[in-house]
Enzyme design. Structure first.
Site, short mmCIF file in Angstrom:
data_model
loop_
_atom_site.label_atom_id
_atom_site.label_comp_id
_atom_site.label_asym_id
_atom_site.label_seq_id
_atom_site.Cartn_x
_atom_site.Cartn_y
_atom_site.Cartn_z
N LEU A 50 0.83 -1.20 0.00
CA LEU A 50 0.00 0.00 0.00
C LEU A 50 0.87 1.25 0.00
O LEU A 50 1.86 1.33 0.72
CB LEU A 50 -0.93 0.01 1.21
CG LEU A 50 -1.98 -1.10 1.25
CD1 LEU A 50 -2.85 -0.97 2.49
CD2 LEU A 50 -2.83 -1.10 -0.01
N GLY A 91 2.23 -6.12 8.05
CA GLY A 91 2.24 -4.70 7.72
C GLY A 91 1.20 -4.43 6.64
O GLY A 91 0.06 -4.87 6.74
N ASP A 92 1.62 -3.75 5.60
CA ASP A 92 0.70 -3.43 4.50
C ASP A 92 1.09 -4.18 3.22
O ASP A 92 0.85 -3.71 2.12
CB ASP A 92 0.66 -1.93 4.25
CG ASP A 92 2.00 -1.34 3.87
OD1 ASP A 92 3.04 -1.98 4.11
OD2 ASP A 92 2.02 -0.22 3.31
N GLU A 93 1.67 -5.37 3.39
CA GLU A 93 2.08 -6.20 2.26
C GLU A 93 1.10 -7.36 2.05
O GLU A 93 0.80 -8.10 2.98
CB GLU A 93 3.47 -6.79 2.48
CG GLU A 93 4.58 -5.78 2.41
CD GLU A 93 5.94 -6.45 2.54
OE1 GLU A 93 6.90 -5.88 2.03
OE2 GLU A 93 6.04 -7.53 3.16
#
Length: 176
Positions: A50, A91-93
């Site tokens: 993201l 996380g944002d992965e």
């Protein structure tokens, strides 16, 4: 029943309900084996990160970030075919396996759907202070075609990861 529940807990992200890295590794090996045995011709791995997510966490807090992650996972699932699977690595992965693709355009179509879906503003609901806030983030996507960009788990994931970083370097909110 208990065994199934424990397996789910071991192989799924608690926040989003998506598969985790361990499940991804297992399912990638299954895909690679099916390609090796000629049961499928091609597959694809998409790495997603993201854009602007850190700023959401820093300015609106982790509750808002969690809402974004949960909704992103939902939006990703909607963009996939029934046989494809999404995972959250942390996380944002996020990572996606597209199995049995006919050609590269299948990966392009899914990537464009995800870009469009994630680009829609997120409306926060959880915290009174941020409730109703509209938040926008983007997504950088790296695409690797299997076996073209890798015949092993390591090669394919590395190729997708490198492609994702190329998307970020080329201006973010795109696929490479």
């Amino acid at each position: 029943m208990l065994e199934r529940k424990l397996r789910h807990l071991a192989y799924h992200d608690k926040l989003t309900g998506l598969g985790n890295r361990d499940l991804f590794n297992e399912e990638m090996h299954l895909l690679l084996n099916s390609l090796e045995q000629g049961q499928a011709q091609r597959g694809s791995v998409l790495f997603l990160d993201l854009d602007g997510f850190k700023q959401v966490n820093d300015t609106l807090g982790h509750d808002a970030g969690d809402e974004i992650l949960i909704e992103t996972a939902r939006r990703i699932r909607v963009c996939l075919r029934e046989r494809d699977v999404a995972y959250r690595f942390g996380g944002d992965e996020f990572v996606i396996i597209l199995s049995s693709i006919k050609d590269i355009n299948d990966s392009v179509v899914v990537s464009e759907r995800i870009l469009s879906s994630v680009a829609e503003p997120f409306i926060l609901r959880s915290k009174v202070k941020t409730a109703g806030s509209r938040v926008s983030v983007g997504v950088s996507i790296g695409v690797a075609i299997i076996p073209d960009h890798g015949r092993t788990l390591e090669e394919a994931t590395k190729s997708a990861d490198i492609a994702m970083y190329c998307s970020k370097e080329d201006g973010k909110n795109r696929y490479t």
